[in-house]
Design an enzyme around this catalytic site. Structure first.
Site, short mmCIF file in Angstrom:
data_model
loop_
_atom_site.label_atom_id
_atom_site.label_comp_id
_atom_site.label_asym_id
_atom_site.label_seq_id
_atom_site.Cartn_x
_atom_site.Cartn_y
_atom_site.Cartn_z
N LYS A 72 35.40 -24.17 3.04
CA LYS A 72 34.46 -23.15 3.49
C LYS A 72 33.23 -23.12 2.58
CE LYS A 72 34.36 -18.12 4.40
NZ LYS A 72 35.18 -16.89 4.32
N SER B 160 35.67 -14.39 8.24
CA SER B 160 34.48 -15.20 8.00
C SER B 160 34.77 -16.69 7.81
CB SER B 160 33.75 -14.67 6.76
OG SER B 160 34.56 -14.76 5.60
N SER C 214 39.43 -12.40 6.30
CA SER C 214 38.60 -13.55 6.66
C SER C 214 39.33 -14.88 6.78
CB SER C 214 37.44 -13.70 5.67
OG SER C 214 36.50 -12.68 5.86
#
Length: 467
Positions: A80, A156, A180
């Site tokens: 990420k 996220s 997330s």
């Protein structure tokens, strides 16, 4: 021919060991998947195919010598774009971050993967600074769902979830400050774990403080356990890291027989759960009971702590942009700019009052876990909605926390929590079941998750329909 992009990390490693295929083959397969699905879902912000293949060639040479470098040597992974990975910029989904610079440092979890021989495919999408539960940003646009790109992948860590679901590498690193990892894993039909806070070292520290965790995103619990055994290694840069625990892979064995499970369908009626979601989660709970767990319907004793969470979260956003000038602020996602403004108006007493709520919540969950080994809930009360929206249209919610009431409480308490896919709704969208244990009992979460994969519950999601 075996479709290498469909294999788990453990299956790839077994194939390398037997000489059936090589890390170069697996990396080429993952890169081909990225090329095929990136235009459809927008899961990656950066891919370096040449560097990935060079890493894979080096790994293949080690496997030919029967000298693998570590637990995941040659396995394609993604990261990420909130976590530092040397060799390229970490832009965090923001037009305010300058790409120039040396970018020569790995985050702790990335460093451990590099030490164990992982092949890095690239960086995955995130909303700006990971501030919300869906993945779109002013920098990289919208990330779509593997089951329907017109729907959100969640966030996220939405890029990581979409990548794993679509075969673009079996392992990915996500972060979880309010759900997330679990939100996009649930929406995309994969496994995601938020470990006990501190189990995986984090550096630089999150602007959202001790709400933020690093966790694995994988196709099943066994791969997540393998990844945890790598990324849980100590790193002096994180002062809050826990002492190394036992092997998560070893913790998978034992099943759920005799475990005490509290099943809360709606937090005592506080949450409106879509009927299809409720039915799928109840079936998953039934599978735990059939496997020997003692299951009772029992609700945790707390009211929705969303206001306390907002105080802590919005304050973190305010701190994040504190030194931004007017021009930088104008570049921000309007929602992030709004919550940062709200956070700047809180007082120190407001913040400490939220900490009091957090501590009380922790005590209440401690009491629940004195009677039950695990708490089971839906991961989310809904399935994926329209991509590009922070909240479902017509829901009446103002912020992403309105539709994530099962996830953020356990960031406040820092407990381990995982999501396991448990079926599809009538529209073919994945549903997730959440497993929560007391702090430091990640082993129980992983045991139960692995057992659910063994029952076939997770197989009910099937593969995403994208080519």
């Amino acid at each position: 021919m075996t479709d290498l992009s469909a294999l788990t990390a453990r299956q790839l490693l077994a194939g390398y060991d037997k000489g059936e295929f090589s890390p170069v083959d697996a990396t080429r397969a993952a890169l081909a998947r990225i090329e095929a699905v990136q235009p459809l879902v927008n899961a990656f912000v950066r891919v370096d195919a040449d560097d990935a293949l060079a890493q894979a060639e080096a790994s293949a040479a080690r496997w030919r010598r029967k000298e693998p470098q570590g637990l995941v040597d040659g396995v394609p992974v993604s990261v990420k774009d909130l976590l530092l990975m040397r060799g390229g910029p970490t832009l965090r989904g923001s037009r305010t971050t300058r790409a120039q610079g040396s970018w020569d440092e790995d985050a702790p979890s990335v460093a451990r993967l590099r030490e164990h021989g992982a092949v890095f495919l690239g960086k995955t999408t995130t909303p700006e600074f990971g501030w919300k539960g869906v993945t779109d940003s002013p920098l990289s646009g919208v990330t779509g769902n593997p089951y329907d790109p017109s729907r959100t992948a969640g966030g996220s860590s939405g890029g990581s979830a979409a990548a794993v679901a679509l075969g673009a590498g079996p392992l990915s690193l996500g972060t979880d400050g309010g759900g997330s990892v679990r939100i996009p894993a649930s929406f995309c039909g994969i496994f995601g774990l938020k470990p006990t806070y501190g189990r995986v070292p984090l550096y630089p520290s999150s602007p959202f403080g001790t709400l933020a965790h690093v966790g694995p995103m994988t196709r099943d619990a066994a791969d997540a356990a393998l990844l945890m055994d790598v990324i849980s290694g100590p790193d002096w840069r994180d002062w809050s890291q826990l002492a190394p625990g036992g092997s998560m892979t070893a913790a998978l064995e034992g099943g759920v027989k005799g475990l005490r499970v509290a099943y809360s369908a709606s937090f005592g009626g506080q949450v409106a759960v879509r009927p299809e979601v409720a039915a799928a989660v109840r079936a998953g709970v039934g599978a735990l009971a059939e496997a020997g767990a003692y299951v009772e319907e029992a609700d945790p004793d707390f009211a929705d702590p969303v206001e306390a969470f907002h105080t802590l979260w919005f304050s973190g956003a305010a701190r994040l942009v504190q030194h931004f000038g007017k021009e930088q602020r104008e570049l921000l996602d309007p929602g992030l700019r709004e919550i940062a403004g709200m956070g700047a108006r809180y007082s120190a007493l407001d913040y400490l009052a939220a900490v009091d709520v957090r501590m009380d919540l922790g005590r209440r969950m401690g009491r629940l876990h004195s009677a039950y080994d695990l708490l089971v809930t839906p991961t989310l009360p809904i399935t994926a909605f329209g991509a590009g929206d922070e909240v479902p249209k017509g829901s009446g919610h103002r912020r992403w926390t309105g539709w994530t009431p099962f996830t953020y409480p356990f960031n406040l308490t820092q407990q381990p929590a995982a999501t396991v896919p448990c079926g599809l709704d009538a529209g073919g969208l994945p549903i997730g079941l959440q497993l929560v244990a007391a702090r430091h009992r990640d082993d129980l979460v992983m045991r139960a998750a692995h057992a659910l994969y063994g029952t076939g519950v997770a197989a009910g999601t099937g593969a995403p329909p994208l080519p």
